[in-house]
Motif scaffolding. Structure first.
Motif, PDB file in Angstrom:
ATOM      1  N   GLY A 129      22.755  12.954   2.487  1.00 27.33           N
ATOM      2  CA  GLY A 129      23.648  11.805   2.555  1.00 27.33           C
ATOM      3  C   GLY A 129      23.159  10.711   3.476  1.00 27.33           C
ATOM      4  N   GLY A 130      21.832  10.614   3.634  1.00 28.13           N
ATOM      5  CA  GLY A 130      21.267   9.610   4.541  1.00 28.13           C
ATOM      6  C   GLY A 130      20.194   8.775   3.860  1.00 28.13           C
ATOM      7  N   PHE A 131      19.215   8.334   4.650  1.00 30.91           N
ATOM      8  CA  PHE A 131      18.142   7.484   4.115  1.00 30.91           C
ATOM      9  C   PHE A 131      16.877   7.655   4.940  1.00 30.91           C
ATOM     10  N   TYR A 132      15.741   7.359   4.306  1.00 33.53           N
ATOM     11  CA  TYR A 132      14.456   7.282   5.001  1.00 33.53           C
ATOM     12  C   TYR A 132      14.094   5.812   5.187  1.00 33.53           C
ATOM     13  N   ALA A 133      13.403   5.521   6.273  1.00 35.76           N
ATOM     14  CA  ALA A 133      12.897   4.165   6.519  1.00 35.76           C
ATOM     15  C   ALA A 133      11.498   4.271   7.111  1.00 35.76           C
ATOM     16  N   ILE A 134      10.589   3.408   6.644  1.00 37.63           N
ATOM     17  CA  ILE A 134       9.215   3.386   7.163  1.00 37.63           C
ATOM     18  C   ILE A 134       8.972   2.024   7.796  1.00 37.63           C
ATOM     19  N   ASN A 135       8.445   2.028   9.038  1.00 37.18           N
ATOM     20  CA  ASN A 135       8.157   0.754   9.706  1.00 37.18           C
ATOM     21  C   ASN A 135       6.656   0.497   9.762  1.00 37.18           C
ATOM     22  N   ILE A 140       5.776  10.481  -0.264  1.00 40.02           N
ATOM     23  CA  ILE A 140       5.279   9.161   0.135  1.00 40.02           C
ATOM     24  C   ILE A 140       3.883   9.042  -0.465  1.00 40.02           C
ATOM     25  N   CYS A 141       3.580   7.874  -1.011  1.00 42.57           N
ATOM     26  CA  CYS A 141       2.277   7.662  -1.644  1.00 42.57           C
ATOM     27  C   CYS A 141       1.601   6.467  -0.969  1.00 42.57           C
ATOM     28  N   HIS A 148       0.797  -1.233   0.000  1.00 47.54           N
ATOM     29  CA  HIS A 148       0.000   0.000   0.000  1.00 47.54           C
ATOM     30  C   HIS A 148       0.831   1.287   0.000  1.00 47.54           C
ATOM     31  N   VAL A 149       2.072   1.223   0.513  1.00 45.63           N
ATOM     32  CA  VAL A 149       2.894   2.433   0.667  1.00 45.63           C
ATOM     33  C   VAL A 149       4.077   2.376  -0.296  1.00 45.63           C
ATOM     34  N   THR A 150       4.323   3.471  -0.987  1.00 43.20           N
ATOM     35  CA  THR A 150       5.507   3.581  -1.846  1.00 43.20           C
ATOM     36  C   THR A 150       6.232   4.888  -1.537  1.00 43.20           C
ATOM     37  N   MET A 151       7.561   4.858  -1.700  1.00 41.55           N
ATOM     38  CA  MET A 151       8.384   6.062  -1.498  1.00 41.55           C
ATOM     39  C   MET A 151       9.536   5.979  -2.488  1.00 41.55           C
TER      40      MET A 151
END
Length: 577
Positions: A326-332, A39-40, A30-33
């Motif tokens: 220079g980093g990252f996103y994360a979704i839990n 974020i969708c 359901h979630v895309t980034m």
């Protein structure tokens, strides 16, 4: 270690439930980034809709009543891609919309179902079916084009990622499959690496992979690297590895030596596995994120372990590059959107102190322009100089973090080295190294130009100015003026030394240009100074001629001012009317 001193900072940017997303929709399907911009989320109840979260204003999501099986926001712009299965068939209908213009860009009906898709660039979608991979450009009217067939190791896999390198010459497809009977929770990871130029695939074991660009010393062209992480069971033994290899080595050029390192999972995480990998080009770091919320950080160049910590108590199912920082996103699964970034203030002391790896600390500090390695860098520079390794010393000085070695003292140090017959002077080696890295600072520009002027090689100055390699200043202009008035004028203009620009035009009797330039920069010329300039450059000029020139200039300036005033008044009258 206290979190404040950790080399990586984790910060909660938002939670999806806080912007109205129901917990049941916080899943991989359901979630895309697709990038750090959007974020969708695809909602199926209480009604079908698509929610777009703009990360620049995350608390103001855009919700639209749309029915779709998948929705992807473009990495860069407000363009939305939608996929929906045609009822009663195995066909998928694909559509791309411009949200701002409220118009459809293009659509296509795929004869087979798309099991996974992703934006692989701002203009290209990657479409994965059960058997093949297609690319679909948003430009023009072209339909999706088949690129390659899936390899046998990906049969019956759930596809979880698809990526391409910046040149779109290398493609990687990642899938996961059920684990072995003895460890069913530890899923298998499979990877297909495809070369567009060679039209050839390689099947490997891997749970996560990412491409990177890296400049090998001695090679002016960047090398394309792929890093991938795997965890597998063989005869009851678990093996967890990180690999970094070069793709398409350049003939006759220094190549990247492949690296390998262990991924150390704690005892409680034996069934955990990597779900994503991001590479920070800014810092040259690899981030490996696991399903159960572990973060592994490795150095790209050496595959040296830098840091490991648990960043989420809830399972992580999605990550995205945060290239700007220079980093990252994360979704839990809880809906937390976490941002991981390098702690600029602590990572170098951590690597040099906690890891006792001085070489890596210096390398990271140079690469990321990070503080904390000043003493180490200076000490290493002095060691290299003492060993007469001037080329290596020049490289270190050129890349020194915060430019701590880009000083007059360093220039003086290279100047003091006796020149050996038949060899390039160390000072020229130093300046040559700086020029390959970028722009010289004001002092360096002046000292190099002094050398060039003394050798009557002003054509080099012209080239460097055209390439924006020199920091222009009044002093540099004065130096160059001794050999070339035209070049000096260019430097004065770039350095914004207005009085000397006007004086140069006066010397050339280009009074119209004085008018234009003065108006552009909002400057009123000093007529006495101009008189002195004209007398100095042309002592033979008669007093009458000088008076006429100056009076002509003053009249032109006054006339220009009156015209401007009339225009302003006319404009004001029009506005009031």
């Amino acid at each position: 270690m206290a979190a404040a001193n950790a080399p990586i900072i984790m910060k909660e940017i938002l939670t999806l439930p806080s912007v109205g997303i129901n917990q049941q929709h916080i899943t991989f399907t359901h979630v895309t980034m697709e990038s750090d911009k959007y974020i969708c989320v695809r909602e199926t109840s209480p009604q079908n809709s698509v929610v777009i979260v703009d990360m620049s204003m995350p608390t103001q999501p855009l919700r639209r009543p749309i029915t779709a099986d998948s929705a992807l926001m473009n990495p860069n712009t407000r363009i939305l891609a939608l996929k929906a299965q045609l009822q009663g068939t195995t066909q998928d209908h694909l559509q791309i919309f411009n949200i701002e213009a409220k118009s459809k860009i293009k659509s296509h009906q795929m004869p087979e179902q798309v099991v996974f898709w992703k934006w692989i660039s701002p203009t290209m979608l990657g479409l994965v079916t059960q058997t093949s991979v297609y690319h679909w450009s948003i430009e023009g009217d072209s339909p999706p084009v088949k690129v390659f067939d899936r390899t046998a190791n990906l049969a019956n896999n759930q596809i979880i990622n698809y990526k391409c390198d910046p040149s779109e010459k290398w493609l990687v497809l990642i899938g996961i499959a059920p684990g072995s009977p003895e460890r069913p929770q530890l899923v298998k990871g499979n990877m297909q690496l495809f070369s567009v130029d060679q039209q050839r695939s390689q099947a490997l074991e891997a749970h996560a992979a990412s491409f990177a660009q890296f400049k090998v010393p001695g090679n002016e062209n960047p090398s394309t690297l792929i890093s991938f992480a795997t965890k597998s069971v063989n005869a009851g033994q678990i093996t967890s590895k990180l690999h970094v290899i070069e793709l398409g080595a350049q003939p006759g050029k220094p190549s990247f030596s492949k690296k390998q390192a262990d991924l150390f999972f704690p005892p409680d995480f034996q069934d955990d596995f990597p779900v994503a990998m991001q590479v920070s080009q800014k810092y040259g770091l690899i981030y490996v994120i696991t399903k159960l919320g572990l973060l592994f950080v490795y150095d790209l160049e050496t595959a040296t372990a830098v840091y490991r910590n648990r960043i989420s108590p809830d399972p992580i199912f999605l990550t995205s590059d945060a290239s700007a920082v220079g980093g990252f996103y994360a979704i839990n699964r809880k809906g937390q959107v976490l941002l991981g970034t390098v702690n600029d203030a602590t990572i170098i002391p951590f690597v040099s102190g906690q890891l006792n790896n001085l070489e890596l600390a210096v390398s990271l500090a140079k690469r990321g322009n990070l503080p904390g390695a000043e003493n180490l860098v200076v000490q290493r520079f002095q060691e290299l100089f003492a060993q007469t390794k001037y080329k290596e010393a020049a490289e270190l000085a050129a890349d020194s973090p915060q430019g701590i070695l880009r000083t007059p003292d360093t220039v003086a140090k290279f100047q003091s080295v006796p020149v050996q017959a038949g060899q390039t002077p160390p000072l020229l080696q130093y300046f040559g190294t700086l020029l390959t890295k970028g722009k010289l600072n004001e002092y360096e520009s002046l000292e190099l130009s002094r050398l060039v002027v003394n050798q009557n090689k002003k054509n080099l100055l012209e080239n460097w100015l055209a390439e924006d390699k020199l920091e222009c200043s009044e002093t540099l202009g004065d130096l160059v003026k001794t050999v070339d008035n035209d070049l000096a004028l260019k430097i004065y203009i770039k350095a914004k030394v207005t009085p000397k620009v006007v004086a140069a035009f006066a010397e050339r009797k280009e009074f119209d240009k004085i008018l234009i330039y003065s108006k552009q920069v909002g400057y009123t010329p000093d007529y006495l100074f101009l008189l002195q300039t004209i007398l100095r450059t042309d002592p033979q000029v008669s007093g009458i001629t000088l008076w006429r020139l100056t009076n002509n200039l003053r009249n032109r300036m006054n006339r220009a001012g009156r015209v401007e005033k009339i225009r302003e008044q006319a404009g004001s009258g029009l506005d009031s009317g």
